[in-house]
Design a protein around this motif. Sequence first.
Motif, PDB file in Angstrom:
ATOM      1  N   ARG A 107       7.851   8.365  12.619  1.00  0.00           N
ATOM      2  CA  ARG A 107       8.216   7.707  11.358  1.00  0.00           C
ATOM      3  C   ARG A 107       7.290   6.511  11.078  1.00  0.00           C
ATOM      4  O   ARG A 107       7.010   6.178   9.931  1.00  0.00           O
ATOM      5  CB  ARG A 107       9.684   7.252  11.461  1.00  0.00           C
ATOM      6  N   LEU A 108       6.819   5.875  12.152  1.00  0.00           N
ATOM      7  CA  LEU A 108       6.009   4.653  11.982  1.00  0.00           C
ATOM      8  C   LEU A 108       4.533   4.944  11.721  1.00  0.00           C
ATOM      9  O   LEU A 108       3.830   4.110  11.154  1.00  0.00           O
ATOM     10  CB  LEU A 108       6.109   3.786  13.249  1.00  0.00           C
ATOM     11  N   SER A 109       4.052   6.124  12.148  1.00  0.00           N
ATOM     12  CA  SER A 109       2.605   6.367  12.122  1.00  0.00           C
ATOM     13  C   SER A 109       2.094   6.838  10.766  1.00  0.00           C
ATOM     14  O   SER A 109       2.663   7.752  10.165  1.00  0.00           O
ATOM     15  CB  SER A 109       2.246   7.421  13.167  1.00  0.00           C
ATOM     16  N   VAL A 110       1.004   6.219  10.327  1.00  0.00           N
ATOM     17  CA  VAL A 110       0.315   6.648   9.093  1.00  0.00           C
ATOM     18  C   VAL A 110      -1.194   6.545   9.325  1.00  0.00           C
ATOM     19  O   VAL A 110      -1.644   5.844  10.231  1.00  0.00           O
ATOM     20  CB  VAL A 110       0.687   5.778   7.869  1.00  0.00           C
ATOM     21  N   MET A 111      -1.958   7.226   8.477  1.00  0.00           N
ATOM     22  CA  MET A 111      -3.414   7.181   8.595  1.00  0.00           C
ATOM     23  C   MET A 111      -3.956   5.841   8.103  1.00  0.00           C
ATOM     24  O   MET A 111      -3.334   5.189   7.252  1.00  0.00           O
ATOM     25  CB  MET A 111      -4.040   8.304   7.761  1.00  0.00           C
ATOM     26  N   ASP A 112      -5.128   5.492   8.591  1.00  0.00           N
ATOM     27  CA  ASP A 112      -5.716   4.215   8.172  1.00  0.00           C
ATOM     28  C   ASP A 112      -6.066   4.184   6.677  1.00  0.00           C
ATOM     29  O   ASP A 112      -6.234   3.125   6.095  1.00  0.00           O
ATOM     30  CB  ASP A 112      -6.939   3.868   9.039  1.00  0.00           C
ATOM     31  N   THR A 113      -6.146   5.355   6.032  1.00  0.00           N
ATOM     32  CA  THR A 113      -6.424   5.386   4.589  1.00  0.00           C
ATOM     33  C   THR A 113      -5.267   4.745   3.812  1.00  0.00           C
ATOM     34  O   THR A 113      -5.482   4.107   2.787  1.00  0.00           O
ATOM     35  CB  THR A 113      -6.611   6.841   4.116  1.00  0.00           C
ATOM     36  N   TYR A 114      -4.041   4.904   4.333  1.00  0.00           N
ATOM     37  CA  TYR A 114      -2.881   4.265   3.708  1.00  0.00           C
ATOM     38  C   TYR A 114      -3.010   2.748   3.831  1.00  0.00           C
ATOM     39  O   TYR A 114      -2.807   2.005   2.873  1.00  0.00           O
ATOM     40  CB  TYR A 114      -1.599   4.766   4.386  1.00  0.00           C
ATOM     41  N   HIS A 115      -3.376   2.325   5.029  1.00  0.00           N
ATOM     42  CA  HIS A 115      -3.570   0.893   5.269  1.00  0.00           C
ATOM     43  C   HIS A 115      -4.656   0.332   4.335  1.00  0.00           C
ATOM     44  O   HIS A 115      -4.493  -0.727   3.731  1.00  0.00           O
ATOM     45  CB  HIS A 115      -3.938   0.682   6.745  1.00  0.00           C
ATOM     46  N   ALA A 116      -5.774   1.093   4.199  1.00  0.00           N
ATOM     47  CA  ALA A 116      -6.874   0.658   3.330  1.00  0.00           C
ATOM     48  C   ALA A 116      -6.392   0.513   1.885  1.00  0.00           C
ATOM     49  O   ALA A 116      -6.828  -0.384   1.165  1.00  0.00           O
ATOM     50  CB  ALA A 116      -8.026   1.656   3.403  1.00  0.00           C
ATOM     51  N   GLY A 117      -5.467   1.402   1.480  1.00  0.00           N
ATOM     52  CA  GLY A 117      -4.965   1.369   0.103  1.00  0.00           C
ATOM     53  C   GLY A 117      -4.104   0.165  -0.201  1.00  0.00           C
ATOM     54  O   GLY A 117      -4.230  -0.432  -1.270  1.00  0.00           O
ATOM     55  N   ILE A 118      -3.252  -0.224   0.748  1.00  0.00           N
ATOM     56  CA  ILE A 118      -2.348  -1.348   0.437  1.00  0.00           C
ATOM     57  C   ILE A 118      -2.886  -2.695   0.920  1.00  0.00           C
ATOM     58  O   ILE A 118      -2.425  -3.735   0.486  1.00  0.00           O
ATOM     59  CB  ILE A 118      -0.900  -1.118   0.970  1.00  0.00           C
ATOM     60  N   HIS A 119      -3.853  -2.668   1.832  1.00  0.00           N
ATOM     61  CA  HIS A 119      -4.440  -3.921   2.340  1.00  0.00           C
ATOM     62  C   HIS A 119      -5.970  -3.870   2.207  1.00  0.00           C
ATOM     63  O   HIS A 119      -6.677  -3.886   3.222  1.00  0.00           O
ATOM     64  CB  HIS A 119      -4.095  -4.127   3.821  1.00  0.00           C
ATOM     65  N   PRO A 120      -6.497  -3.783   0.986  1.00  0.00           N
ATOM     66  CA  PRO A 120      -7.956  -3.605   0.844  1.00  0.00           C
ATOM     67  C   PRO A 120      -8.789  -4.735   1.451  1.00  0.00           C
ATOM     68  O   PRO A 120      -9.853  -4.481   2.017  1.00  0.00           O
ATOM     69  CB  PRO A 120      -8.166  -3.517  -0.678  1.00  0.00           C
ATOM     70  N   LEU A 121      -8.294  -5.959   1.361  1.00  0.00           N
ATOM     71  CA  LEU A 121      -9.089  -7.074   1.907  1.00  0.00           C
ATOM     72  C   LEU A 121      -9.105  -7.034   3.435  1.00  0.00           C
ATOM     73  O   LEU A 121     -10.131  -7.238   4.073  1.00  0.00           O
ATOM     74  CB  LEU A 121      -8.534  -8.421   1.431  1.00  0.00           C
ATOM     75  N   ASP A 122      -7.951  -6.752   4.007  1.00  0.00           N
ATOM     76  CA  ASP A 122      -7.851  -6.673   5.463  1.00  0.00           C
ATOM     77  C   ASP A 122      -8.705  -5.516   5.986  1.00  0.00           C
ATOM     78  O   ASP A 122      -9.384  -5.628   7.003  1.00  0.00           O
ATOM     79  CB  ASP A 122      -6.376  -6.478   5.854  1.00  0.00           C
ATOM     80  N   TRP A 123      -8.682  -4.413   5.244  1.00  0.00           N
ATOM     81  CA  TRP A 123      -9.469  -3.234   5.629  1.00  0.00           C
ATOM     82  C   TRP A 123     -10.963  -3.554   5.585  1.00  0.00           C
ATOM     83  O   TRP A 123     -11.721  -3.202   6.491  1.00  0.00           O
ATOM     84  CB  TRP A 123      -9.121  -2.080   4.681  1.00  0.00           C
ATOM     85  N   ALA A 124     -11.387  -4.282   4.533  1.00  0.00           N
ATOM     86  CA  ALA A 124     -12.804  -4.659   4.409  1.00  0.00           C
ATOM     87  C   ALA A 124     -13.203  -5.563   5.581  1.00  0.00           C
ATOM     88  O   ALA A 124     -14.285  -5.419   6.150  1.00  0.00           O
ATOM     89  CB  ALA A 124     -13.044  -5.372   3.085  1.00  0.00           C
ATOM     90  N   ARG A 125     -12.290  -6.460   5.966  1.00  0.00           N
ATOM     91  CA  ARG A 125     -12.570  -7.336   7.116  1.00  0.00           C
ATOM     92  C   ARG A 125     -12.744  -6.514   8.386  1.00  0.00           C
ATOM     93  O   ARG A 125     -13.675  -6.716   9.159  1.00  0.00           O
ATOM     94  CB  ARG A 125     -11.408  -8.346   7.293  1.00  0.00           C
ATOM     95  N   GLU A 126     -11.848  -5.518   8.561  1.00  0.00           N
ATOM     96  CA  GLU A 126     -11.939  -4.655   9.751  1.00  0.00           C
ATOM     97  C   GLU A 126     -13.284  -3.928   9.805  1.00  0.00           C
ATOM     98  O   GLU A 126     -13.915  -3.852  10.850  1.00  0.00           O
ATOM     99  CB  GLU A 126     -10.834  -3.598   9.713  1.00  0.00           C
ATOM    100  N   LEU A 127     -13.706  -3.392   8.638  1.00  0.00           N
ATOM    101  CA  LEU A 127     -14.975  -2.657   8.600  1.00  0.00           C
ATOM    102  C   LEU A 127     -16.147  -3.573   8.930  1.00  0.00           C
ATOM    103  O   LEU A 127     -17.058  -3.191   9.667  1.00  0.00           O
ATOM    104  CB  LEU A 127     -15.182  -2.020   7.215  1.00  0.00           C
ATOM    105  N   GLU A 128     -16.084  -4.785   8.395  1.00  0.00           N
ATOM    106  CA  GLU A 128     -17.152  -5.768   8.665  1.00  0.00           C
ATOM    107  C   GLU A 128     -17.222  -6.072  10.165  1.00  0.00           C
ATOM    108  O   GLU A 128     -18.292  -6.118  10.765  1.00  0.00           O
ATOM    109  CB  GLU A 128     -16.868  -7.072   7.905  1.00  0.00           C
ATOM    110  N   GLU A 129     -16.036  -6.297  10.752  1.00  0.00           N
ATOM    111  CA  GLU A 129     -15.983  -6.617  12.190  1.00  0.00           C
ATOM    112  C   GLU A 129     -16.504  -5.458  13.029  1.00  0.00           C
ATOM    113  O   GLU A 129     -17.199  -5.647  14.008  1.00  0.00           O
ATOM    114  CB  GLU A 129     -14.541  -6.962  12.594  1.00  0.00           C
ATOM    115  N   LYS A 130     -16.147  -4.245  12.595  1.00  0.00           N
ATOM    116  CA  LYS A 130     -16.593  -3.048  13.322  1.00  0.00           C
ATOM    117  C   LYS A 130     -18.115  -2.944  13.255  1.00  0.00           C
ATOM    118  O   LYS A 130     -18.780  -2.666  14.256  1.00  0.00           O
ATOM    119  CB  LYS A 130     -15.950  -1.811  12.676  1.00  0.00           C
ATOM    120  N   LYS A 131     -18.650  -3.194  12.060  1.00  0.00           N
ATOM    121  CA  LYS A 131     -20.097  -3.121  11.861  1.00  0.00           C
ATOM    122  C   LYS A 131     -20.800  -4.170  12.731  1.00  0.00           C
ATOM    123  O   LYS A 131     -21.798  -3.877  13.405  1.00  0.00           O
ATOM    124  CB  LYS A 131     -20.417  -3.389  10.378  1.00  0.00           C
ATOM    125  N   ALA A 132     -20.249  -5.381  12.731  1.00  0.00           N
ATOM    126  CA  ALA A 132     -20.847  -6.470  13.520  1.00  0.00           C
ATOM    127  C   ALA A 132     -20.800  -6.126  15.011  1.00  0.00           C
ATOM    128  O   ALA A 132     -21.757  -6.371  15.752  1.00  0.00           O
ATOM    129  CB  ALA A 132     -20.117  -7.774  13.238  1.00  0.00           C
TER     130      ALA A 132
END
Length: 223
Positions: free
Chosen positions: A165-190
Amino acid sequence: MSLLGTGILKGLGVTLKHFIATYAEDFKYIGRKAGLDPRPLRRQNPLNHGMVTIEYPRERLDLPENFRYIPFLVKDSATGEDKCTSCGICAKVCPPQCIWIVRTEDPVTKRPVPAPKEFNIDTTVCMNCGFCAEFCPFDAIKMDHQYEIASMGNRKQELLFDKDRLSVMDTYHAGIHPLDWARELEEKKAEEAKKKAAAEAKAAADAKKAAAAAAAKTAADAK
Ligand code: SF4
Ligand code: SF4
């Protein structure tokens, strides 16, 4: 910083902004009456700024990104795997202790595997503080915007959310938390750039060492 009360002042600033916006809307309402504003001709409507009364559930307000309710677990859409490593930090920091995790065990060695076998949150106890999401070192748990979870059946069962019930794909997270998702991508890239630079530096050092060893051998052979 928070010890200096800056957080309280910031919060009061937001309240004041809403307060002023409420009255500013009254002036805009005059404009709406004159046909200068396309919004519905209602003094209170969900598109207004400030403090409004809306006809819930027929109408709903847009939620800000940082709105938080019950947490959800994030799955990596590239692999389909849980990001959670079942480290247990979220369960430790959860103030009302409403998270239970069971670690996966290797069937042969019986050693723990960094993945959750079970992950449960008692949503009747969760106080929506967001500590679990804040402390997770793997960005594996985030706060959801879904707040309509009332149950008419067996509340004890239905409001005890399990891993499925708790698990969802990261695309859902990206949709509702776009700024947080962008931060994650930046950190991953770095992080990847850092690893690549370290690997290149190691390869260069190894090549230098090998060249020095070869030069030393040539010198020794020449003697
Ligand atoms: S959600 Fe994060 S903090 Fe909680 S067990 Fe999984 S990896 Fe650890
Ligand atoms: S939001 Fe707070 S109360 Fe709810 S599970 Fe996370 S840490 Fe616990």
